[in-house]
Scaffold this active site. Structure first.
Site, PDB file in Angstrom:
ATOM      1  N   ARG A  32       0.805  -1.222   0.000  1.00  0.00           N
ATOM      2  CA  ARG A  32       0.000   0.000   0.000  1.00  0.00           C
ATOM      3  C   ARG A  32       0.840   1.276   0.000  1.00  0.00           C
ATOM      4  O   ARG A  32       0.307   2.362  -0.193  1.00  0.00           O
ATOM      5  CB  ARG A  32      -0.974  -0.020   1.191  1.00  0.00           C
ATOM      6  CG  ARG A  32      -2.161  -0.925   0.942  1.00  0.00           C
ATOM      7  CD  ARG A  32      -2.993  -1.104   2.191  1.00  0.00           C
ATOM      8  NE  ARG A  32      -2.346  -2.002   3.150  1.00  0.00           N
ATOM      9  CZ  ARG A  32      -2.728  -2.152   4.413  1.00  0.00           C
ATOM     10  NH1 ARG A  32      -3.737  -1.451   4.887  1.00  0.00           N
ATOM     11  NH2 ARG A  32      -2.100  -2.998   5.210  1.00  0.00           N
ATOM     12  N   ASN A 189      -3.182  -5.864  18.992  1.00  0.00           N
ATOM     13  CA  ASN A 189      -1.810  -6.370  19.056  1.00  0.00           C
ATOM     14  C   ASN A 189      -0.901  -5.373  18.337  1.00  0.00           C
ATOM     15  O   ASN A 189      -1.078  -5.101  17.156  1.00  0.00           O
ATOM     16  CB  ASN A 189      -1.764  -7.738  18.360  1.00  0.00           C
ATOM     17  CG  ASN A 189      -0.346  -8.164  18.005  1.00  0.00           C
ATOM     18  OD1 ASN A 189       0.618  -7.741  18.639  1.00  0.00           O
ATOM     19  ND2 ASN A 189      -0.243  -9.020  16.986  1.00  0.00           N
ATOM     20  N   ASN A 396      36.730  42.200   3.580  1.00  0.00           N
ATOM     21  CA  ASN A 396      35.417  42.643   3.121  1.00  0.00           C
ATOM     22  C   ASN A 396      35.297  42.324   1.632  1.00  0.00           C
ATOM     23  O   ASN A 396      36.098  42.787   0.826  1.00  0.00           O
ATOM     24  CB  ASN A 396      35.272  44.154   3.355  1.00  0.00           C
ATOM     25  CG  ASN A 396      33.828  44.592   3.159  1.00  0.00           C
ATOM     26  OD1 ASN A 396      33.100  43.994   2.374  1.00  0.00           O
ATOM     27  ND2 ASN A 396      33.415  45.629   3.862  1.00  0.00           N
TER      28      ASN A 396
HETATM   29  C1  UD1 Z   1       0.545  -7.824  12.119  1.00  0.00           C
HETATM   30  C2  UD1 Z   1      -0.097  -8.762  13.158  1.00  0.00           C
HETATM   31  C3  UD1 Z   1      -1.315  -8.067  13.752  1.00  0.00           C
HETATM   32  C4  UD1 Z   1      -0.902  -6.748  14.362  1.00  0.00           C
HETATM   33  C5  UD1 Z   1      -0.188  -5.871  13.339  1.00  0.00           C
HETATM   34  C6  UD1 Z   1       0.398  -4.658  14.022  1.00  0.00           C
HETATM   35  C7  UD1 Z   1       0.336 -11.007  12.369  1.00  0.00           C
HETATM   36  C8  UD1 Z   1      -0.264 -12.216  11.757  1.00  0.00           C
HETATM   37  N1  UD1 Z   1      -0.494  -9.981  12.537  1.00  0.00           N
HETATM   38  O1  UD1 Z   1      -0.418  -7.634  11.103  1.00  0.00           O
HETATM   39  O2  UD1 Z   1      -1.912  -8.896  14.737  1.00  0.00           O
HETATM   40  O3  UD1 Z   1      -2.040  -6.055  14.877  1.00  0.00           O
HETATM   41  O4  UD1 Z   1       0.915  -6.595  12.743  1.00  0.00           O
HETATM   42  O5  UD1 Z   1       0.905  -3.764  13.067  1.00  0.00           O
HETATM   43  O6  UD1 Z   1       1.490 -11.008  12.693  1.00  0.00           O
HETATM   44  N2  UD1 Z   1       6.675  -9.605   7.548  1.00  0.00           N
HETATM   45  C9  UD1 Z   1       7.741 -10.392   7.193  1.00  0.00           C
HETATM   46  N3  UD1 Z   1       7.503 -11.563   6.550  1.00  0.00           N
HETATM   47  C10 UD1 Z   1       6.260 -11.991   6.260  1.00  0.00           C
HETATM   48  C11 UD1 Z   1       5.183 -11.171   6.638  1.00  0.00           C
HETATM   49  C12 UD1 Z   1       5.406  -9.988   7.273  1.00  0.00           C
HETATM   50  O7  UD1 Z   1       8.882 -10.039   7.435  1.00  0.00           O
HETATM   51  O8  UD1 Z   1       6.139 -13.064   5.688  1.00  0.00           O
HETATM   52  C13 UD1 Z   1       6.941  -8.340   8.235  1.00  0.00           C
HETATM   53  C14 UD1 Z   1       6.461  -7.108   7.502  1.00  0.00           C
HETATM   54  O9  UD1 Z   1       7.490  -6.570   6.694  1.00  0.00           O
HETATM   55  C15 UD1 Z   1       6.084  -6.155   8.640  1.00  0.00           C
HETATM   56  C16 UD1 Z   1       5.698  -7.086   9.774  1.00  0.00           C
HETATM   57  O10 UD1 Z   1       6.225  -8.351   9.453  1.00  0.00           O
HETATM   58  O11 UD1 Z   1       7.175  -5.364   9.045  1.00  0.00           O
HETATM   59  C17 UD1 Z   1       4.202  -7.196   9.943  1.00  0.00           C
HETATM   60  O12 UD1 Z   1       3.639  -7.633   8.751  1.00  0.00           O
HETATM   61  P1  UD1 Z   1       2.302  -7.021   8.184  1.00  0.00           P
HETATM   62  O13 UD1 Z   1       1.978  -7.701   6.912  1.00  0.00           O
HETATM   63  O14 UD1 Z   1       2.353  -5.547   8.203  1.00  0.00           O
HETATM   64  O15 UD1 Z   1       1.283  -7.567   9.295  1.00  0.00           O
HETATM   65  P2  UD1 Z   1      -0.099  -6.927   9.657  1.00  0.00           P
HETATM   66  O16 UD1 Z   1      -1.123  -7.433   8.728  1.00  0.00           O
HETATM   67  O17 UD1 Z   1       0.028  -5.484   9.836  1.00  0.00           O
END
Ligand code: UD1
Ligand code: MG
Length: 528
Positions: A32, A189, A396
């Site tokens: 996004r 969370n 100057n």
């Molecule tokens: C996650 C949490 C959610 C929480 C939220 C807070 C999970 C399943 N959910 O959701 O409960 O409220 O964060 O912001 O964890 N990432 C990886 N590898 C992956 C997937 C993600 O490194 O395979 C990293 C992303 O780069 C990011 C972080 O993990 O920095 C969180 O991933 P994101 O996809 O943003 O999780 P949310 O859907 O926001």
């Protein structure tokens, strides 16, 4: 007197510190954001999102820090090498979920006891104190896992903390997998956790991808531990803003405003005047001393340092620039410059790398300075370019002086001695030296050294070609103006000669009268 350690304090000091591993999740693309730059590398007041998270974890003094990289892995690795060279990047080639990411991270570190702290890479407002409090609570309670939670006004898109009737954590459920009743919960969370290493490893092996996204959720570890009767805990953040994640550029802008206010408030509380906090943007890496005044529309970036009682702004951008105590900088832009104590810059000056102004030096309006030292009390007040120069104290430099430093291939230096005086509209064609106390006549092009105390002048003698405009520009406004002026001058000359004639006639009459009058007693009668 140094207090002696009490026995219990001594015990605390010698007790084994907990082995700690920090895992930062930074493999996601951040779809996004709609950006070629991986989400965690977007900048926010002096650090990337990832840099902020790593800084918040620094005081934990972890034995190792693992950063899970994936999207834009090379860019993230390069950045890590700069900002956190001891961190260990681990590749998650396919983003199969936060649980999968932590599993890969732990595969890369030797088996060990202690605490594993996991932080999403996109929560830049997180404070070190909050991470430390989470870890203290977790280790103090001997929990298997502790999650940082917050009550938020709008929980949309976030995982919810589901508690039982007694208020104990039951599970963490993602919004897309939640029941309507769970979605109504506003306790979320934050994506920041502390785990017991052994029990985390065991649980990660049991994760399924049986959910709406088909991913291994780290959050499911909590439900698994609860089912196994392990103690889990929730640590609630005092300020929910700290837990805000960043998923798009609108959220990034919101985070930037919140961080701006936090930074400004901190400086105001230490004795800095910020006249318009809403338009003052200070990187977290900047230092500002007491009684400095930061006026509106000002950005202080990178390693900028502002000294005591300096006045900066309005409309100033300083990047990696040092401003001495009592200096003033007005409507100007500076990068990698040094502005000495009591020096004055602007309005409308541009200081480029290695512009160094000594004490009370002045760089004024529409002046650009690069790689040059301007001595104590020396002045470059107007419309000049100073490149690759050394200007002595109290020299100057007149308006419109150009230090001609570049011959198309090489750059050359110019040296101006102490208290030298450079007339306006001078070209100093480097390499060249003007000695101490020397003068250069306005309008000169100086190609040879001017000895101390000499006057350097290269002006061509002036010619005025009479009547040129009437002959070559007949019919123009200039020609008409010139004609009027010539006519007026002729008339004035005629009047003057009439007056002279009248005066000399008057004098003759006067003298005649004098001749018949007895001499006046010492009075000057000639200027009646
Ligand atoms: C996650 C949490 C959610 C929480 C939220 C807070 C999970 C399943 N959910 O959701 O409960 O409220 O964060 O912001 O964890 N990432 C990886 N590898 C992956 C997937 C993600 O490194 O395979 C990293 C992303 O780069 C990011 C972080 O993990 O920095 C969180 O991933 P994101 O996809 O943003 O999780 P949310 O859907 O926001
Ligand atoms: Mg997220």
């Amino acid at each position: 007197m140094a207090a002696r350690l009490s026995p219990s304090r001594r015990e605390h000091v010698v007790s084994q510190p907990h082995l700690r591993t920090v895992v930062v999740l930074a493999a996601g693309e951040g779809k996004r954001m709609k950006s070629a730059l991986p989400k965690v590398l977007h900048p926010l007041l002096g650090r990337t999102l990832l840099g902020h998270v790593l800084t918040a974890a620094t005081p934990l003094d972890a034995d190792r820090t693992v950063v899970v990289v994936g999207h834009g892995a090379e860019q993230v690795r390069t950045h890590l090498a700069e900002v956190a060279p001891t961190a260990n990047p681990v590749l998650q080639a396919e983003q199969l979920g936060t649980g999968h990411a932590v599993r890969i991270a732990l595969d890369a570190v030797p088996d060990g006891a202690g605490t594993v702290v996991v932080i999403n890479g996109d929560v830049p407002l997180l404070r070190a104190e909050t991470v430390a409090a989470l870890v203290d609570a977790h280790e103090g309670a001997g929990a298997a896992a502790t999650v940082l939670a917050a009550e938020v006004p709008d929980p949309t898109g976030l995982g919810r903390i589901v508690r039982d009737a007694a208020g104990r954590l039951e599970q963490i459920v993602e919004e897309r997998d939640a029941t309507p009743a769970q979605r109504a919960l506003r306790e979320i969370n934050a994506g920041i956790y502390a785990f017991d290493a052994a029990r985390l490893r065991a649980s990660l092996g049991k994760l399924s991808a049986d959910n709406d996204q088909g991913e291994e959720y780290l959050t499911d570890v909590f439900g698994l531990l609860v089912s196994a009767g392990e103690p889990v805990a929730v640590h609630v953040a005092a300020d929910h803003a700290e837990t805000l994640g960043c998923n798009d550029r609108v959220e990034l802008a919101t985070l930037r405003r919140l961080l701006r206010d936090r930074v400004n408030e901190r400086w105001m509380r230490t004795g800095v005047s910020i006249l318009d906090p809403a338009t003052t943007w200070i990187d977290v890496t900047v230092a500002v001393d007491r009684d400095a005044v930061i006026d509106q529309n000002t950005q202080l970036r990178g390693g900028t340092v502002v000294g005591a009682a300096a006045v900066v702004g309005p409309d100033v951008t300083l990047i990696d620039t040092v401003v001495g105590p009592g200096a003033t900088v007005l409507r100007s832009h500076a990068i990698e410059a040094e502005i000495g104590p009591g020096a004055s810059v602007g309005p409308y000056a541009y200081l480029r790398p290695a512009a160094k102004l000594a004490e009370k030096a002045k760089v004024g309006t529409f002046v650009e300075v690069k790689n040059s030292e301007i001595g104590a009390g020396a002045k470059v007040p107007h419309l000049s370019y100073v490149g690759d120069a050394t200007i002595g104290a109290k020299a100057n430099i007149g308006a419109a002086t150009i230090f001609v430093n570049y011959d198309g291939v090489n750059k050359h230096r110019t040296t101006i001695g102490e208290a030298a005086f450079i007339g306006c509209d001078t070209n100093l064609i480097a390499p060249v030296e003007v000695g101490p106390g020397a003068y250069v006549a306005a309008g000169s092009a100086i190609t040879q050294d001017v000895p101390p105390g000499a006057l350097g002048v290269t002006r061509a003698p002036q010619r005025s070609i009479e009547g040129w405009v009437a002959r070559r520009r007949a019919g123009t406004a200039s020609a008409a103006a010139a004609e009027r002026a010539v006519r007026a001058a002729a008339e004035a000359a005629e009047d003057a000669s009439d007056n002279r004639r009248a005066a000399s006639e008057g004098e003759a009459i006067h003298r005649g009268a004098e001749a018949v009058r007895p001499p006046a007693g010492g009075g000057d009668t000639a200027t009646e």
